[in-house]
Design an enzyme around this catalytic site. Sequence first.
Site, PDB file in Angstrom:
ATOM      1  N   LYS A  10       0.838  -1.208   0.000  1.00 21.81           N
ATOM      2  CA  LYS A  10       0.000   0.000   0.000  1.00 21.81           C
ATOM      3  C   LYS A  10       0.874   1.259   0.000  1.00 21.81           C
ATOM      4  O   LYS A  10       2.084   1.178   0.250  1.00 21.81           O
ATOM      5  CB  LYS A  10      -0.913  -0.039   1.229  1.00 21.81           C
ATOM      6  N   PHE A  58     -15.318   3.711   8.065  1.00 21.65           N
ATOM      7  CA  PHE A  58     -13.986   4.082   7.589  1.00 21.65           C
ATOM      8  C   PHE A  58     -13.823   3.892   6.082  1.00 21.65           C
ATOM      9  O   PHE A  58     -12.729   4.033   5.546  1.00 21.65           O
ATOM     10  CB  PHE A  58     -12.903   3.297   8.356  1.00 21.65           C
ATOM     11  N   ARG A  91      -0.812 -14.280   4.926  1.00 19.44           N
ATOM     12  CA  ARG A  91      -1.560 -13.550   5.968  1.00 19.44           C
ATOM     13  C   ARG A  91      -0.898 -13.697   7.337  1.00 19.44           C
ATOM     14  O   ARG A  91      -0.924 -12.771   8.146  1.00 19.44           O
ATOM     15  CB  ARG A  91      -3.028 -13.984   6.000  1.00 19.44           C
ATOM     16  N   THR A  97      -5.091  -7.329  11.092  1.00 19.19           N
ATOM     17  CA  THR A  97      -5.513  -6.099  10.421  1.00 19.19           C
ATOM     18  C   THR A  97      -5.144  -4.855  11.237  1.00 19.19           C
ATOM     19  O   THR A  97      -4.613  -3.882  10.697  1.00 19.19           O
ATOM     20  CB  THR A  97      -7.047  -6.135  10.208  1.00 19.19           C
ATOM     21  N   ARG A 108       2.896  -6.172   9.604  1.00 20.21           N
ATOM     22  CA  ARG A 108       2.054  -5.072  10.098  1.00 20.21           C
ATOM     23  C   ARG A 108       2.444  -4.661  11.517  1.00 20.21           C
ATOM     24  O   ARG A 108       2.404  -3.486  11.868  1.00 20.21           O
ATOM     25  CB  ARG A 108       0.589  -5.488  10.029  1.00 20.21           C
ATOM     26  N   ASN A 122      -1.627  -0.292   7.481  1.00 22.95           N
ATOM     27  CA  ASN A 122      -0.972  -1.574   7.780  1.00 22.95           C
ATOM     28  C   ASN A 122      -0.115  -2.093   6.625  1.00 22.95           C
ATOM     29  O   ASN A 122       0.117  -3.275   6.497  1.00 22.95           O
ATOM     30  CB  ASN A 122      -2.011  -2.595   8.243  1.00 22.95           C
ATOM     31  N   HIS A 125      -1.802  -5.338   1.743  1.00 22.56           N
ATOM     32  CA  HIS A 125      -3.066  -6.061   1.638  1.00 22.56           C
ATOM     33  C   HIS A 125      -2.754  -7.492   1.241  1.00 22.56           C
ATOM     34  O   HIS A 125      -1.884  -7.725   0.408  1.00 22.56           O
ATOM     35  CB  HIS A 125      -3.959  -5.424   0.562  1.00 22.56           C
TER      36      HIS A 125
HETATM   37  P1  IDP Z   1      -7.506  -7.010   5.964  1.00 26.26           P
HETATM   38  O1  IDP Z   1      -6.742  -5.969   5.163  1.00 26.26           O
HETATM   39  O2  IDP Z   1      -6.694  -7.518   7.124  1.00 26.26           O
HETATM   40  O3  IDP Z   1      -8.070  -8.117   5.116  1.00 26.26           O
HETATM   41  P2  IDP Z   1     -10.181  -5.850   6.045  1.00 26.26           P
HETATM   42  O4  IDP Z   1     -11.195  -6.121   7.097  1.00 26.26           O
HETATM   43  O5  IDP Z   1     -10.382  -6.455   4.691  1.00 26.26           O
HETATM   44  O6  IDP Z   1      -8.743  -6.249   6.652  1.00 26.26           O
HETATM   45  O7  IDP Z   1     -10.080  -4.264   5.909  1.00 26.26           O
HETATM   46  C1  IDP Z   1      -9.460  -3.645   4.807  1.00 26.26           C
HETATM   47  C2  IDP Z   1      -8.584  -2.499   5.301  1.00 26.26           C
HETATM   48  O8  IDP Z   1      -9.410  -1.500   5.921  1.00 26.26           O
HETATM   49  C3  IDP Z   1      -7.579  -2.884   6.393  1.00 26.26           C
HETATM   50  O9  IDP Z   1      -6.395  -3.437   5.882  1.00 26.26           O
HETATM   51  C4  IDP Z   1      -7.348  -1.566   7.077  1.00 26.26           C
HETATM   52  O10 IDP Z   1      -6.441  -0.735   6.337  1.00 26.26           O
HETATM   53  C5  IDP Z   1      -8.740  -0.929   7.038  1.00 26.26           C
HETATM   54  N1  IDP Z   1      -9.525  -1.241   8.241  1.00 26.26           N
HETATM   55  C6  IDP Z   1     -10.180  -2.393   8.513  1.00 26.26           C
HETATM   56  N2  IDP Z   1     -10.845  -2.331   9.683  1.00 26.26           N
HETATM   57  C7  IDP Z   1     -10.624  -1.076  10.143  1.00 26.26           C
HETATM   58  C8  IDP Z   1     -11.075  -0.386  11.335  1.00 26.26           C
HETATM   59  O11 IDP Z   1     -11.798  -0.913  12.190  1.00 26.26           O
HETATM   60  N3  IDP Z   1     -10.631   0.895  11.478  1.00 26.26           N
HETATM   61  C9  IDP Z   1      -9.846   1.498  10.556  1.00 26.26           C
HETATM   62  N4  IDP Z   1      -9.402   0.909   9.442  1.00 26.26           N
HETATM   63  C10 IDP Z   1      -9.783  -0.375   9.234  1.00 26.26           C
HETATM   64 MG    MG Z   2      -9.524  -8.033   3.660  1.00 27.18          MG
END
Ligand code: IDP
Ligand code: MG
Length: 169
Positions: A10, A58, A91, A97, A108, A122, A125
């Site tokens: 990212k 968000f 992962r 996350t 991360r 983080n 992806h």
């Molecule tokens: P992942 O990237 O670990 O698969 P996802 O739930 O798919 O997590 O969320 C996509 C992205 O959205 C995350 O990588 C993070 O950057 C952001 N994100 C997810 N949950 C939150 C939250 O609760 N607060 C702020 N940002 C979040």
């Molecule tokens: Mg995801």
Amino acid sequence: MEQAVLVLIKPDGLKKSLTGNILTRLSETKLEIVAAKMVRVSKELAEEHYRHLKDKPFFGEIIKYLQGDLHDRKKVMALVYWGKDAITKCRTLAGATNPEEAEATSIRGSYGRITTSGVYENVLHVSSDDTEAEREIKLWFKPEEIIVDLYATKSAVLKDSPVKAWAEK
Ligand code: IDP
Ligand code: MG
């Protein structure tokens, strides 16, 4: 099970010069990189990528984040890793996350942060399951950009569609 997974470095990962570190960490998996490119991310692509999160508070922020608006780096590096248990392996190395909850030695955990506006920055992806990986890989890559045949393709003839070519070889 042999799997493909989409990994995106990212904009914060690129801005912090973490490309080499992230690729080195991922190379521990011994998976094969079967596609890689730099992408300038449109709003449409970002919204389609995160479409399952569109009702989250968000959502607007993560669209700006993926497009590079938060880091003045309007690009991401997109890769497809392929091999045994690719999703779990990538992962696990990526970590949770929420970077504050991610294991300290994970990617991360090492490099992520939560911004004052609450976005989880983080640095990468990673697709979370086979269905998501297939959808995302097809969204980010054309068949000819991947050096193995991952999914079924069809032949199409694009009539009168202009393409950019090198002026000289
Ligand atoms: P992942 O990237 O670990 O698969 P996802 O739930 O798919 O997590 O969320 C996509 C992205 O959205 C995350 O990588 C993070 O950057 C952001 N994100 C997810 N949950 C939150 C939250 O609760 N607060 C702020 N940002 C979040
Ligand atoms: Mg995801």
